[in-house]
Design a protein around this motif. Structure first.
Motif, short mmCIF file in Angstrom:
data_model
loop_
_atom_site.label_atom_id
_atom_site.label_comp_id
_atom_site.label_asym_id
_atom_site.label_seq_id
_atom_site.Cartn_x
_atom_site.Cartn_y
_atom_site.Cartn_z
N GLY A 219 -12.86 -25.95 9.65
CA GLY A 219 -14.01 -26.58 10.29
C GLY A 219 -14.84 -25.59 11.10
N PHE A 220 -16.04 -26.03 11.43
CA PHE A 220 -16.97 -25.18 12.16
C PHE A 220 -16.38 -24.68 13.48
CE2 PHE A 220 -20.29 -24.68 15.37
CZ PHE A 220 -21.01 -23.65 14.80
N ALA A 221 -15.76 -25.55 14.22
CA ALA A 221 -15.22 -25.15 15.53
C ALA A 221 -14.16 -24.07 15.39
CB ALA A 221 -14.64 -26.37 16.26
N THR A 222 -13.30 -24.18 14.40
CA THR A 222 -12.25 -23.18 14.17
C THR A 222 -12.85 -21.85 13.74
OG1 THR A 222 -10.70 -24.92 13.54
CG2 THR A 222 -10.15 -22.68 12.85
N ARG A 223 -13.81 -21.90 12.82
CA ARG A 223 -14.45 -20.66 12.37
C ARG A 223 -15.24 -20.01 13.50
NH1 ARG A 223 -16.51 -23.80 8.09
NH2 ARG A 223 -18.59 -23.27 8.84
N SER A 224 -15.90 -20.83 14.29
CA SER A 224 -16.69 -20.32 15.40
C SER A 224 -15.79 -19.63 16.44
CB SER A 224 -17.47 -21.46 16.05
OG SER A 224 -18.23 -20.99 17.13
N ALA A 225 -14.68 -20.25 16.77
CA ALA A 225 -13.73 -19.66 17.73
C ALA A 225 -13.17 -18.36 17.19
CB ALA A 225 -12.62 -20.64 18.05
N ALA A 226 -12.86 -18.32 15.90
CA ALA A 226 -12.33 -17.11 15.28
C ALA A 226 -13.38 -16.00 15.31
CB ALA A 226 -11.87 -17.39 13.86
N ARG A 227 -14.63 -16.37 15.08
CA ARG A 227 -15.70 -15.37 15.10
C ARG A 227 -15.93 -14.83 16.51
NH1 ARG A 227 -19.26 -12.21 11.97
NH2 ARG A 227 -20.19 -11.02 13.67
N ARG A 228 -15.91 -15.71 17.51
CA ARG A 228 -16.06 -15.25 18.90
C ARG A 228 -14.94 -14.29 19.27
NH1 ARG A 228 -17.60 -20.55 19.66
NH2 ARG A 228 -15.57 -21.11 20.50
N SER A 229 -13.71 -14.62 18.87
CA SER A 229 -12.57 -13.74 19.14
C SER A 229 -12.76 -12.39 18.46
CB SER A 229 -11.28 -14.41 18.67
OG SER A 229 -10.20 -13.53 18.80
N LEU A 230 -13.21 -12.42 17.22
CA LEU A 230 -13.46 -11.19 16.48
C LEU A 230 -14.51 -10.33 17.20
CD1 LEU A 230 -13.17 -9.39 13.98
CD2 LEU A 230 -14.81 -10.88 12.82
N ASP A 231 -15.58 -10.96 17.67
CA ASP A 231 -16.63 -10.22 18.38
C ASP A 231 -16.12 -9.61 19.68
OD1 ASP A 231 -18.45 -10.71 16.38
OD2 ASP A 231 -19.44 -12.37 17.43
N VAL A 232 -15.30 -10.34 20.41
CA VAL A 232 -14.74 -9.82 21.66
C VAL A 232 -13.89 -8.58 21.38
CG1 VAL A 232 -13.02 -10.30 23.46
CG2 VAL A 232 -14.79 -11.99 22.94
N HIS A 233 -13.06 -8.63 20.36
CA HIS A 233 -12.22 -7.48 20.01
C HIS A 233 -13.06 -6.32 19.50
CE1 HIS A 233 -8.32 -9.32 20.69
NE2 HIS A 233 -8.78 -10.42 20.12
N ARG A 234 -14.09 -6.62 18.72
CA ARG A 234 -14.96 -5.57 18.20
C ARG A 234 -15.67 -4.83 19.33
NH1 ARG A 234 -20.10 -5.43 17.54
NH2 ARG A 234 -20.34 -7.67 17.84
N ILE A 235 -16.19 -5.58 20.29
CA ILE A 235 -16.89 -4.98 21.43
C ILE A 235 -15.93 -4.13 22.26
CG2 ILE A 235 -18.03 -5.52 23.62
CD1 ILE A 235 -19.29 -7.95 22.05
N ARG A 236 -14.70 -4.62 22.45
CA ARG A 236 -13.71 -3.85 23.22
C ARG A 236 -13.39 -2.52 22.54
NH1 ARG A 236 -7.64 -4.04 23.99
NH2 ARG A 236 -7.38 -3.02 26.00
N VAL A 237 -13.17 -2.56 21.22
CA VAL A 237 -12.88 -1.32 20.49
C VAL A 237 -14.06 -0.36 20.60
CG1 VAL A 237 -12.56 -0.35 18.17
CG2 VAL A 237 -11.17 -2.29 18.91
N HIS A 238 -15.27 -0.89 20.45
CA HIS A 238 -16.45 -0.04 20.53
C HIS A 238 -16.55 0.63 21.90
CE1 HIS A 238 -20.53 1.37 19.90
NE2 HIS A 238 -20.86 0.82 21.06
N ARG A 239 -16.36 -0.12 22.98
CA ARG A 239 -16.44 0.44 24.34
C ARG A 239 -15.37 1.51 24.55
NH1 ARG A 239 -19.48 -1.17 28.21
NH2 ARG A 239 -18.02 -0.51 29.81
N LEU A 240 -14.15 1.21 24.12
CA LEU A 240 -13.06 2.18 24.30
C LEU A 240 -13.29 3.43 23.47
CD1 LEU A 240 -9.98 -0.20 24.42
CD2 LEU A 240 -10.75 1.31 26.27
N ARG A 241 -13.69 3.24 22.23
CA ARG A 241 -13.92 4.40 21.35
C ARG A 241 -15.03 5.27 21.90
NH1 ARG A 241 -17.94 6.66 19.15
NH2 ARG A 241 -18.90 4.69 18.68
N ARG A 242 -16.12 4.66 22.35
CA ARG A 242 -17.25 5.40 22.88
C ARG A 242 -16.89 6.10 24.19
NH1 ARG A 242 -23.27 3.03 23.56
NH2 ARG A 242 -22.93 3.63 25.70
#
Length: 108
Positions: free
Chosen positions: A29-52
Protein backbone atom coordinates in the motif's frame (compact mmCIF):
# COMPACT_ATOMS: atom_id res chain seq x y z
CA UNK A 1 39.63 2.18 4.24
CA UNK A 2 36.32 3.71 5.23
CA UNK A 3 35.49 4.94 8.70
CA UNK A 4 33.49 2.28 10.63
CA UNK A 5 30.57 4.70 11.14
CA UNK A 6 30.39 5.26 7.37
CA UNK A 7 30.55 1.51 6.74
CA UNK A 8 27.64 0.98 9.14
CA UNK A 9 25.69 3.78 7.48
CA UNK A 10 26.23 2.20 4.06
CA UNK A 11 25.06 -1.16 5.40
CA UNK A 12 21.93 0.49 6.80
CA UNK A 13 21.36 2.23 3.46
CA UNK A 14 21.57 -1.09 1.62
CA UNK A 15 19.10 -2.64 4.07
CA UNK A 16 16.69 0.27 3.56
CA UNK A 17 17.14 0.01 -0.22
CA UNK A 18 16.33 -3.72 -0.17
CA UNK A 19 13.27 -3.12 2.00
CA UNK A 20 12.01 -0.38 -0.32
CA UNK A 21 12.59 -2.63 -3.35
CA UNK A 22 10.69 -5.52 -1.73
CA UNK A 23 7.66 -3.45 -0.71
CA UNK A 24 7.58 -1.81 -4.15
CA UNK A 25 7.73 -5.14 -5.99
CA UNK A 26 5.07 -6.67 -3.75
CA UNK A 27 2.70 -3.83 -4.50
CA UNK A 28 2.39 -2.79 -0.87
CA UNK A 29 0.00 0.00 0.00
CA UNK A 30 0.87 3.65 -0.41
CA UNK A 31 1.55 4.22 3.28
CA UNK A 32 4.00 1.30 3.46
CA UNK A 33 5.83 2.33 0.29
CA UNK A 34 5.92 5.94 1.43
CA UNK A 35 7.39 5.02 4.83
CA UNK A 36 9.98 2.80 3.15
CA UNK A 37 10.93 5.61 0.78
CA UNK A 38 11.27 8.14 3.62
CA UNK A 39 13.52 5.69 5.48
CA UNK A 40 15.60 5.17 2.34
CA UNK A 41 16.00 8.94 1.92
CA UNK A 42 17.07 9.40 5.56
CA UNK A 43 19.75 6.72 5.18
CA UNK A 44 20.87 8.10 1.82
CA UNK A 45 21.30 11.62 3.24
CA UNK A 46 23.22 10.27 6.24
CA UNK A 47 25.64 8.33 4.01
CA UNK A 48 26.12 11.37 1.80
CA UNK A 49 26.90 13.66 4.79
CA UNK A 50 29.32 11.16 6.32
CA UNK A 51 31.05 10.40 3.03
CA UNK A 52 31.44 14.10 2.21
CA UNK A 53 32.69 14.94 5.70
CA UNK A 54 35.12 12.04 6.01
CA UNK A 55 36.10 11.24 2.41
CA UNK A 56 35.31 14.16 0.10
CA UNK A 57 36.10 13.89 -3.59
CA UNK A 58 38.89 16.11 -4.91
CA UNK A 59 36.44 18.45 -6.66
CA UNK A 60 34.46 18.85 -3.43
CA UNK A 61 37.49 20.07 -1.47
CA UNK A 62 37.12 23.52 -3.04
CA UNK A 63 33.86 23.94 -1.11
CA UNK A 64 35.27 23.05 2.32
CA UNK A 65 34.99 25.85 4.87
CA UNK A 66 37.45 24.25 7.31
CA UNK A 67 38.60 20.99 8.81
CA UNK A 68 38.40 19.95 12.44
CA UNK A 69 38.58 16.91 14.67
CA UNK A 70 35.23 15.30 15.51
CA UNK A 71 35.31 13.75 18.99
CA UNK A 72 32.21 11.67 18.25
CA UNK A 73 33.76 10.06 15.17
CA UNK A 74 37.30 10.34 16.58
CA UNK A 75 38.45 11.45 13.15
CA UNK A 76 39.26 14.57 11.18
CA UNK A 77 36.22 15.90 9.30
CA UNK A 78 35.59 18.53 6.67
CA UNK A 79 32.98 21.17 7.42
CA UNK A 80 31.14 22.90 4.59
CA UNK A 81 30.00 26.52 4.40
CA UNK A 82 26.49 25.21 3.69
CA UNK A 83 26.51 23.52 7.09
CA UNK A 84 26.45 26.88 8.90
CA UNK A 85 23.53 27.05 11.33
CA UNK A 86 24.30 30.24 13.18
CA UNK A 87 26.97 32.67 14.19
CA UNK A 88 30.10 30.54 14.26
CA UNK A 89 28.18 27.25 14.51
CA UNK A 90 28.22 24.47 11.94
CA UNK A 91 26.68 21.03 11.69
CA UNK A 92 29.28 18.25 11.71
CA UNK A 93 28.89 15.12 9.58
CA UNK A 94 28.05 13.21 12.77
CA UNK A 95 25.13 15.57 13.45
CA UNK A 96 26.72 17.43 16.38
CA UNK A 97 27.19 21.17 16.49
CA UNK A 98 30.70 22.54 15.94
CA UNK A 99 31.44 26.05 17.16
CA UNK A 100 34.42 27.75 15.60
CA UNK A 101 35.99 31.06 16.50
CA UNK A 102 36.54 33.30 13.47
CA UNK A 103 40.31 32.93 13.75
CA UNK A 104 40.09 29.14 13.43
CA UNK A 105 38.30 29.21 10.09
CA UNK A 106 40.22 28.61 6.94
CA UNK A 107 40.15 31.39 4.39
CA UNK A 108 37.57 30.56 1.79
Amino acid sequence: MLHPVLEDAIESLLTAWRHYDIVSRQGAGFATRSAARRSLDVHRIRVHRLRRGLHPEARELEEVAFGTHCPSLDAPVFIWAGDAVGDGSFLCSCGAMVEVAGADRAAG
